[in-house]
Every structure is written in C-alpha cells, then in structure tokens.
Design a protein around this motif. Structure first.
Motif, PDB file in Angstrom:
ATOM      1  N   SER A 114       0.840  -1.198   0.000  1.00  0.00           N
ATOM      2  CA  SER A 114       0.000   0.000   0.000  1.00  0.00           C
ATOM      3  C   SER A 114       0.875   1.247   0.000  1.00  0.00           C
ATOM      4  N   LEU A 115       0.248   2.386  -0.270  1.00  0.00           N
ATOM      5  CA  LEU A 115       0.992   3.638  -0.220  1.00  0.00           C
ATOM      6  C   LEU A 115       1.474   3.921   1.197  1.00  0.00           C
ATOM      7  N   ALA A 116       0.715   3.469   2.204  1.00  0.00           N
ATOM      8  CA  ALA A 116       1.139   3.653   3.590  1.00  0.00           C
ATOM      9  C   ALA A 116       2.467   2.946   3.845  1.00  0.00           C
ATOM     10  N   GLN A 117       2.617   1.730   3.329  1.00  0.00           N
ATOM     11  CA  GLN A 117       3.873   0.995   3.502  1.00  0.00           C
ATOM     12  C   GLN A 117       5.017   1.652   2.719  1.00  0.00           C
ATOM     13  N   ILE A 118       4.700   2.189   1.545  1.00  0.00           N
ATOM     14  CA  ILE A 118       5.735   2.853   0.741  1.00  0.00           C
ATOM     15  C   ILE A 118       6.231   4.108   1.447  1.00  0.00           C
ATOM     16  N   LEU A 119       5.305   4.919   1.971  1.00  0.00           N
ATOM     17  CA  LEU A 119       5.701   6.134   2.691  1.00  0.00           C
ATOM     18  C   LEU A 119       6.485   5.798   3.950  1.00  0.00           C
ATOM     19  N   ASP A 120       6.090   4.729   4.633  1.00  0.00           N
ATOM     20  CA  ASP A 120       6.819   4.315   5.832  1.00  0.00           C
ATOM     21  C   ASP A 120       8.241   3.883   5.472  1.00  0.00           C
ATOM     22  N   SER A 121       8.413   3.214   4.330  1.00  0.00           N
ATOM     23  CA  SER A 121       9.750   2.809   3.873  1.00  0.00           C
ATOM     24  C   SER A 121      10.595   4.027   3.523  1.00  0.00           C
ATOM     25  N   MET A 122       9.967   5.029   2.927  1.00  0.00           N
ATOM     26  CA  MET A 122      10.695   6.262   2.611  1.00  0.00           C
ATOM     27  C   MET A 122      11.239   6.928   3.873  1.00  0.00           C
ATOM     28  N   ILE A 123      10.423   6.936   4.931  1.00  0.00           N
ATOM     29  CA  ILE A 123      10.848   7.579   6.174  1.00  0.00           C
ATOM     30  C   ILE A 123      11.952   6.763   6.845  1.00  0.00           C
ATOM     31  N   GLN A 124      11.807   5.469   6.851  1.00  0.00           N
ATOM     32  CA  GLN A 124      12.802   4.617   7.495  1.00  0.00           C
ATOM     33  C   GLN A 124      14.148   4.683   6.780  1.00  0.00           C
ATOM     34  N   ASP A 125      14.125   4.704   5.451  1.00  0.00           N
ATOM     35  CA  ASP A 125      15.364   4.711   4.663  1.00  0.00           C
ATOM     36  C   ASP A 125      15.658   6.083   4.076  1.00  0.00           C
ATOM     37  N   ARG A 126      15.220   7.140   4.731  1.00  0.00           N
ATOM     38  CA  ARG A 126      15.358   8.479   4.152  1.00  0.00           C
ATOM     39  C   ARG A 126      16.818   8.861   3.909  1.00  0.00           C
ATOM     40  N   THR A 127      17.715   8.479   4.810  1.00  0.00           N
ATOM     41  CA  THR A 127      19.134   8.825   4.631  1.00  0.00           C
ATOM     42  C   THR A 127      19.704   8.125   3.411  1.00  0.00           C
ATOM     43  N   THR A 128      19.444   6.832   3.295  1.00  0.00           N
ATOM     44  CA  THR A 128      19.944   6.071   2.147  1.00  0.00           C
ATOM     45  C   THR A 128      19.346   6.574   0.845  1.00  0.00           C
ATOM     46  N   LEU A 129      18.067   6.907   0.874  1.00  0.00           N
ATOM     47  CA  LEU A 129      17.413   7.394  -0.332  1.00  0.00           C
ATOM     48  C   LEU A 129      17.946   8.764  -0.754  1.00  0.00           C
ATOM     49  N   ILE A 130      18.221   9.630   0.212  1.00  0.00           N
ATOM     50  CA  ILE A 130      18.776  10.951  -0.117  1.00  0.00           C
ATOM     51  C   ILE A 130      20.156  10.803  -0.741  1.00  0.00           C
ATOM     52  N   ILE A 131      20.991   9.939  -0.141  1.00  0.00           N
ATOM     53  CA  ILE A 131      22.330   9.710  -0.689  1.00  0.00           C
ATOM     54  C   ILE A 131      22.243   9.088  -2.086  1.00  0.00           C
ATOM     55  N   SER A 132      21.355   8.125  -2.257  1.00  0.00           N
ATOM     56  CA  SER A 132      21.206   7.460  -3.561  1.00  0.00           C
ATOM     57  C   SER A 132      20.706   8.445  -4.613  1.00  0.00           C
ATOM     58  N   THR A 133      19.762   9.314  -4.243  1.00  0.00           N
ATOM     59  CA  THR A 133      19.261  10.311  -5.188  1.00  0.00           C
ATOM     60  C   THR A 133      20.363  11.281  -5.590  1.00  0.00           C
ATOM     61  N   ALA A 134      21.150  11.742  -4.611  1.00  0.00           N
ATOM     62  CA  ALA A 134      22.252  12.656  -4.912  1.00  0.00           C
ATOM     63  C   ALA A 134      23.280  11.991  -5.819  1.00  0.00           C
ATOM     64  N   TYR A 135      23.576  10.732  -5.557  1.00  0.00           N
ATOM     65  CA  TYR A 135      24.542  10.000  -6.387  1.00  0.00           C
ATOM     66  C   TYR A 135      24.032   9.870  -7.822  1.00  0.00           C
ATOM     67  N   SER A 136      22.758   9.515  -7.973  1.00  0.00           N
ATOM     68  CA  SER A 136      22.185   9.358  -9.316  1.00  0.00           C
ATOM     69  C   SER A 136      22.161  10.686 -10.067  1.00  0.00           C
ATOM     70  N   MET A 137      21.797  11.759  -9.383  1.00  0.00           N
ATOM     71  CA  MET A 137      21.735  13.062 -10.045  1.00  0.00           C
ATOM     72  C   MET A 137      23.123  13.549 -10.443  1.00  0.00           C
ATOM     73  N   ARG A 138      24.130  13.274  -9.607  1.00  0.00           N
ATOM     74  CA  ARG A 138      25.496  13.640  -9.982  1.00  0.00           C
ATOM     75  C   ARG A 138      25.910  12.899 -11.249  1.00  0.00           C
ATOM     76  N   LEU A 139      25.626  11.621 -11.288  1.00  0.00           N
ATOM     77  CA  LEU A 139      25.964  10.809 -12.457  1.00  0.00           C
ATOM     78  C   LEU A 139      25.216  11.294 -13.693  1.00  0.00           C
ATOM     79  N   LEU A 140      23.934  11.608 -13.524  1.00  0.00           N
ATOM     80  CA  LEU A 140      23.108  12.032 -14.653  1.00  0.00           C
ATOM     81  C   LEU A 140      23.554  13.392 -15.188  1.00  0.00           C
ATOM     82  N   VAL A 141      23.795  14.342 -14.301  1.00  0.00           N
ATOM     83  CA  VAL A 141      24.181  15.688 -14.734  1.00  0.00           C
ATOM     84  C   VAL A 141      25.510  15.663 -15.468  1.00  0.00           C
ATOM     85  N   ILE A 142      26.491  14.932 -14.942  1.00  0.00           N
ATOM     86  CA  ILE A 142      27.810  14.867 -15.592  1.00  0.00           C
ATOM     87  C   ILE A 142      27.695  14.196 -16.954  1.00  0.00           C
ATOM     88  N   GLY A 143      27.084  13.027 -16.985  1.00  0.00           N
ATOM     89  CA  GLY A 143      26.970  12.302 -18.246  1.00  0.00           C
ATOM     90  C   GLY A 143      26.135  13.025 -19.277  1.00  0.00           C
TER      91      GLY A 143
END
Length: 360
Positions: A145-174
């Motif tokens: 459910s969306l409730a479980q997805i939002l809960d996962s976002m909150i629990q893994d927020r640090t990892t997701l922020i780092i992963s998003t920053a890493y992907s955007m760095r790769l995308l912008v450079i390439g």
C-alpha cells in the motif's frame, strides 16, 4: 453584431473581438479571454470551462480517503501515521488553493483545470488502500500500500537521499558531456561534407546500438564503475542529439544563408548566428529523446556496477523482496526525473520564445 476590429489586414490575417471572445486568423483559431462572462473562462493552456463544482472535489476525495483509512479496520500490519499525515497535508493544500482562488484568477483557472485529475487521484488512493491495507486483496510483498511505501521512505530516508544525490550527480555529468559532444558532432556533420563522410557512418553503426549493450565492454575498459556509467550515459545522449542537430542544420532553407552572405556574413557567423539558432527546435527534440534514454541507462547501469544510486537501491531492495522500498525508489525517480524534464522545458521555452503563438 457588436464588436471591435483590432486589426484589419488581408483576408487571412485579422483579429476581431466580440464581447470577450476573440477570433483570429480567418476564423480558424478562436479562444476565450481569461475574464469571460458567464463563467466560461478558457484559454489555449487551461482549456476547461470554469466550474463551481469541480474545484472542491479534490478536497472531498482526499477527505473521503482519510475517513476510509480511519474507519475501516486494517488487515495488514503497517504504520498508518505517515499516510494519514500525507492525506491531511494535501487536504490543507487543496483547501488553501480553493480559498485563494476566490481572490486570485490565475489560481482559480489552474485549480479548475487540474481539479478533475486531483479528484481522480484521491479516488485511486482510496481504492488502493482498500484493496491492500484493508482487505489484503493485493497480496504482499508484491503490491504494498501507499502507507507501507511512505513508511519505507521515512525509514530509509538517509539512504534514499544519498542514492538520489549520487544518481543526479551521475546524470548531470553524463548528460552535460553527452549533449556538448552531440552538439559539436552534429554541427560538424550537418555543416561540413568531409565530416559527414567520416562521422555519419560511425553514427549509424554505433548510435543504433542501445547504450546498455555496451555495459560488459565498458566495465572492462574503464578503471571504475563510475566512469563506465558516465560513458554509457554520454553514449546514449550523444546519438539523438547528434542526429537531430545535423538533421536540423541540413534542413534549414538555403535562402537563410544566401541572405546572410549578401549582408557580408562569414562562415563563423553563418554557423553560430544562423545555422544553430535555426536548428534549435530539432536540437531540443534530440535532447528530449536523449533525456528519456539517459534515465533508463542510468537505472540499468546502477543496477549492475554501482555502489550507490536509485538503481542500486532498487536492486538491493529487490534482493530482500522488499517491494515497498522498490516502489519508494520508483516514486522518487518519477519526481526527480519529472523535475529534470520541467527544467529542460523551461530552458526550451526561454530559448525558443520566438515560437510562442506559432505552434498549436
């Protein structure tokens, strides 16, 4: 018939205004002004007629989704607080927009245009919650459910922020390197016959091969997975930008260059002041195509050799069969990539402002 003739030209070009309705160009195009009487405010972007009923429906649908989540018993084990907070936040946003719309015509027109879509989203959330959290009709772990997805976002927020920053760095450079190389080779191929002779066959052979097919070779050639991933993104961006740039330059009418030469323009002026600006619509078409390809290449390459990133996160979550985290990463991708596309559209609109009013 009362009206006001704003411009009286030839038979194919005129503007006539009657009350608040404007007719333009041999009656082939017509649109309402934004302050039309009788609540019929429409223009070429926000084309839905003003309604009294629809603007309030997003509030009602999200309230209904919240009440359903509060009242109906829960079957699955999930933290519902983030989901309820999410619904309350959007109820407040929609209610604020609705109140402001009484005093701001732009907000009123925009809310009227989007209200049916937001209403449908609220109903989808309600049905999704009933089918998953409340009845377990959509079984876990594949359909959280969306409730479980939002809960996962909150629990893994640090990892997701780092992963998003890493992907955007790769995308912008390439993407930046690929666009720069694509523009350069596209101009060379489109302007010089000798460059066309040597580079176009290479473009036809290498460009048609999907960038992800080069992953095994890139992993061997380049010293790190990061450089290999940049190479793959550069490759997938280079082909459409090069092809559309060269095509745009080749298809420019010769009269443009002849007129410039008559006024004393040299080759540098013809390339940078005539050819490239005239080819801009084609160039942006290539950039749009390259943007979608770069997103796909980024995700696939990160799934294989990266140590961080949204693609890596999906692959890691899939290994643990935690599909709530998989969907969380997909939602973040959709938001981030939509923002990237929005930025490109804004740049396009700024550069191609001369096209405004010429195209449908």
């Amino acid at each position: 018939m009362e009206g006001r003739n704003l411009f009286n030209g030839n038979d194919e070009s005129f503007v006539y205004e009657e009350n608040d309705l404007i007719f333009q160009g041999n009656t082939k195009t017509s649109y309402y002004k934004t302050e039309n009487k009788g609540n019929k405010s429409v223009d070429d972007v926000n084309w839905k007629p003003i309604s009294v009923f629809w603007p309030i429906t997003p509030i009602l649908s999200f309230i209904l989704a919240l009440l359903e989540n509060l009242i109906v018993p829960t079957v699955q084990t999930v933290n519902l607080f983030p989901y309820r907070l999410f619904l309350i936040a959007f109820i407040i946003i929609f209610a604020t927009w609705y109140l402001i719309s009484f005093f701001n015509d732009k907000i009123k027109i925009r809310l009227n245009q989007q209200s049916q879509l937001y209403f449908a989203i609220g109903l989808v959330l309600l049905i999704w919650d009933i089918a998953s959290t409340k009845t377990d009709f959509l079984p876990l772990p594949f359909f959280p459910s969306l409730a479980q997805i939002l809960d996962s976002m909150i629990q893994d927020r640090t990892t997701l922020i780092i992963s998003t920053a890493y992907s955007m760095r790769l995308l912008v450079i390439g993407f930046s390197i690929g666009t720069a190389i694509g523009l350069s080779t596209g101009v060379l191929i489109g302007w010089y016959k000798q460059w066309y002779y040597w580079l176009f066959p290479v473009l036809k052979v290498i460009g048609v091969v999907p960038a992800v097919a080069w992953i095994p070779i890139a992993m061997i050639i380049f010293p790190s997975s990061f450089i290999a991933e940049i190479f793959l993104i550069v490759l997938c961006v280079w082909f459409p930008v090069t092809f559309m740039t060269s095509s745009g330059i080749v298809n420019i009418p010769k009269t443009y260059f002849e007129a410039a030469r008559t006024l004393g323009a040299d080759e540098k002026f013809l390339i940078f002041k005539v050819a490239i600006p005239a080819a801009m619509p084609s160039i942006f078409t290539g950039i749009y195509t390259a943007t979608g390809s770069s997103f796909a290449t980024l995700v696939v390459s990160e799934m294989i050799g990266a140590k961080a990133g949204l693609g890596w996160y999906i692959n890691w979550a899939k290994g643990w069969s935690n599909y709530a985290k998989v969907y969380a990463s997909i939602i973040i991708m959709a938001i981030v990539f939509s923002i990237a596309m929005k930025i490109i559209f804004k740049i396009r609109d700024k550069i191609l402002i001369w096209q405004k009013g010429l195209l449908k």
